[in-house]
Design a protein around this motif. Sequence first.
Motif, PDB file in Angstrom:
ATOM      1  N   ILE A 200       0.840  -1.206   0.000  1.00  0.00           N
ATOM      2  CA  ILE A 200       0.000   0.000   0.000  1.00  0.00           C
ATOM      3  C   ILE A 200       0.870   1.250   0.000  1.00  0.00           C
ATOM      4  O   ILE A 200       0.600   2.224  -0.728  1.00  0.00           O
ATOM      5  N   TRP A 201       1.937   1.229   0.808  1.00  0.00           N
ATOM      6  CA  TRP A 201       2.809   2.404   0.886  1.00  0.00           C
ATOM      7  C   TRP A 201       3.784   2.473  -0.288  1.00  0.00           C
ATOM      8  O   TRP A 201       4.123   3.565  -0.749  1.00  0.00           O
ATOM      9  N   GLN A 202       4.212   1.327  -0.805  1.00  0.00           N
ATOM     10  CA  GLN A 202       5.152   1.329  -1.923  1.00  0.00           C
ATOM     11  C   GLN A 202       4.554   1.951  -3.181  1.00  0.00           C
ATOM     12  O   GLN A 202       5.240   2.673  -3.921  1.00  0.00           O
ATOM     13  N   VAL A 203       3.257   1.696  -3.442  1.00  0.00           N
ATOM     14  CA  VAL A 203       2.630   2.205  -4.675  1.00  0.00           C
ATOM     15  C   VAL A 203       2.381   3.714  -4.611  1.00  0.00           C
ATOM     16  O   VAL A 203       2.018   4.324  -5.625  1.00  0.00           O
ATOM     17  N   GLN A 204       2.576   4.331  -3.453  1.00  0.00           N
ATOM     18  CA  GLN A 204       2.392   5.776  -3.348  1.00  0.00           C
ATOM     19  C   GLN A 204       3.564   6.544  -3.965  1.00  0.00           C
ATOM     20  O   GLN A 204       3.497   7.761  -4.149  1.00  0.00           O
TER      21      GLN A 204
ATOM     22  N   TYR B 238       6.368   7.390  -2.674  1.00  0.00           N
ATOM     23  CA  TYR B 238       7.090   8.301  -1.788  1.00  0.00           C
ATOM     24  C   TYR B 238       8.550   7.869  -1.750  1.00  0.00           C
ATOM     25  O   TYR B 238       8.910   6.766  -2.175  1.00  0.00           O
ATOM     26  N   ASN B 239       9.422   8.741  -1.204  1.00  0.00           N
ATOM     27  CA  ASN B 239      10.805   8.313  -1.016  1.00  0.00           C
ATOM     28  C   ASN B 239      10.864   7.272   0.103  1.00  0.00           C
ATOM     29  O   ASN B 239       9.885   7.043   0.818  1.00  0.00           O
ATOM     30  N   SER B 240      12.022   6.641   0.266  1.00  0.00           N
ATOM     31  CA  SER B 240      12.133   5.508   1.195  1.00  0.00           C
ATOM     32  C   SER B 240      11.842   5.908   2.645  1.00  0.00           C
ATOM     33  O   SER B 240      11.269   5.129   3.408  1.00  0.00           O
ATOM     34  N   LEU B 241      12.222   7.141   3.029  1.00  0.00           N
ATOM     35  CA  LEU B 241      11.977   7.589   4.401  1.00  0.00           C
ATOM     36  C   LEU B 241      10.490   7.730   4.681  1.00  0.00           C
ATOM     37  O   LEU B 241       9.982   7.252   5.699  1.00  0.00           O
ATOM     38  N   ASN B 242       9.762   8.393   3.779  1.00  0.00           N
ATOM     39  CA  ASN B 242       8.325   8.582   3.970  1.00  0.00           C
ATOM     40  C   ASN B 242       7.579   7.256   3.903  1.00  0.00           C
ATOM     41  O   ASN B 242       6.630   7.020   4.666  1.00  0.00           O
ATOM     42  N   THR B 243       8.002   6.385   2.978  1.00  0.00           N
ATOM     43  CA  THR B 243       7.367   5.069   2.879  1.00  0.00           C
ATOM     44  C   THR B 243       7.566   4.276   4.166  1.00  0.00           C
ATOM     45  O   THR B 243       6.618   3.700   4.711  1.00  0.00           O
TER      46      THR B 243
ATOM     47  N   ILE C  93      15.860   7.217  12.799  1.00  0.00           N
ATOM     48  CA  ILE C  93      16.382   5.849  12.713  1.00  0.00           C
ATOM     49  C   ILE C  93      16.487   5.397  11.263  1.00  0.00           C
ATOM     50  O   ILE C  93      17.522   4.858  10.829  1.00  0.00           O
ATOM     51  N   LEU C  94      15.425   5.623  10.498  1.00  0.00           N
ATOM     52  CA  LEU C  94      15.427   5.197   9.093  1.00  0.00           C
ATOM     53  C   LEU C  94      16.490   5.955   8.292  1.00  0.00           C
ATOM     54  O   LEU C  94      17.140   5.379   7.403  1.00  0.00           O
ATOM     55  N   TRP C  95      16.687   7.232   8.595  1.00  0.00           N
ATOM     56  CA  TRP C  95      17.716   8.011   7.896  1.00  0.00           C
ATOM     57  C   TRP C  95      19.112   7.470   8.209  1.00  0.00           C
ATOM     58  O   TRP C  95      19.942   7.320   7.303  1.00  0.00           O
TER      59      TRP C  95
END
Length: 415
Positions: free
Chosen positions: A92-96, A98-103, A166-168
């Motif tokens: 669901i989030w991948q198809v948006q 967004y960049n990897s951080l927002n996803t 953390i993700l960054w």
Amino acid sequence: MEFNVFTLIFLIATLSYVVTLLWLNVRQDKALSSSFNAVPDEFSGKITLAQHQKAAEYTQAKLKVNHFEVLFSTVVLLVWTLGGGLNWLDNIWQVQNYNSLNTGAGFIISLMIIGSLIDLPFSLYRTFVLEQKFGFNKMTAATFMGDLLKALLLMLIIGLPLIYAILWLMVEMGEFWWVYVWLVLTGFSLLMLWLYPTYIAPIFNKFKPLDNLELKVKIDHLLNRTGFKSDGVFVMDGSKRSSHGNAYFTGIGKNKRIVFFDTLLEGMEDQEVEAILAHELGHFHHKHIRKHMISSFTISLLGLALLGYLINQPWFFSGLGVQTMSNHTALILFTLTLPIFSFFIAPISNALSRKHEFEADAFAAKHTHAEDLISSLVKLYRDNASTLTPDRLYSAFHDSHPSASIRIAELKRRA
């Protein structure tokens, strides 16, 4: 989904975890039933048979809820992992686009919200059915919903920036990203300990200075004798939510507070409150808080180092039902499965915690009177409907404090 050896290991570990939890619950239930009609000798005359039986019935009622909770949470875990739930949410989030951080942040926050919604019926039942039945609940529906909304806002205000950080770091810091994440998490934990007494706790409860002058004089003398400095002694409106009584220390450095629940002060004599406080001071005297923090930070470093290895292993993802390797799914898989694999070391950490409780009791017996601590503990066991006769193995896995009989016997020896 692709099954591999790790899938089998995960299923065996999960089955062992569930069977052990349910077996321990059955043992606890039998221990309560076998002692239902007799108050232990050391509590005779202090706790009535009716009060003892109420504690047993309350504990058994909680066990029944826990039976269902264990089974339900295991099904939820399997649905999220091997059932493809995490894949579904991740897609669901991948198809948006967004960049990897927002996803990643969106994936984690949405999973946390869904998890809270799944747990909501259990929270409602525990508060408004189980606690209500035994006369402990004082919370209104408005207070319950207010707490939920406040917790959600805090998660977004405090938790979301931490998730992004953390993700960054996981993307930018190379192979040893986990060291930098550990440093951030350690700093964040220390900051929260410092902020909690003054800025976070008052969001949920009201705190007022202790207005019992005689008790305040006793406490000031105790603090002077033990060389402890705090930011003040406060009374919290615990009766707004529950009739359970408690007391605690919070904060670090100079920003430390001593907090008594108003429900605890209602049923205690001044010298008993002083003895309870002396016990808590014992934890600081023996540096238990510092030791716990050091061990916690060490374990978290080892855990993150393990995650640093697992995050590059395809079998870790595919074995838990996740098709796309990513930082955010690795974090969640590790968080979801860690309780399963770490459960069997719980008796070790609990044994250390009980050792600390004995040391704090000894400190209290030295600086106040053991008899006062005994009488205060008996009142706490009675008023909180705490069982006096837990099963030994159940207690080893679940209880960070010694059982009532053992603790009282040790204090009587010191008295």
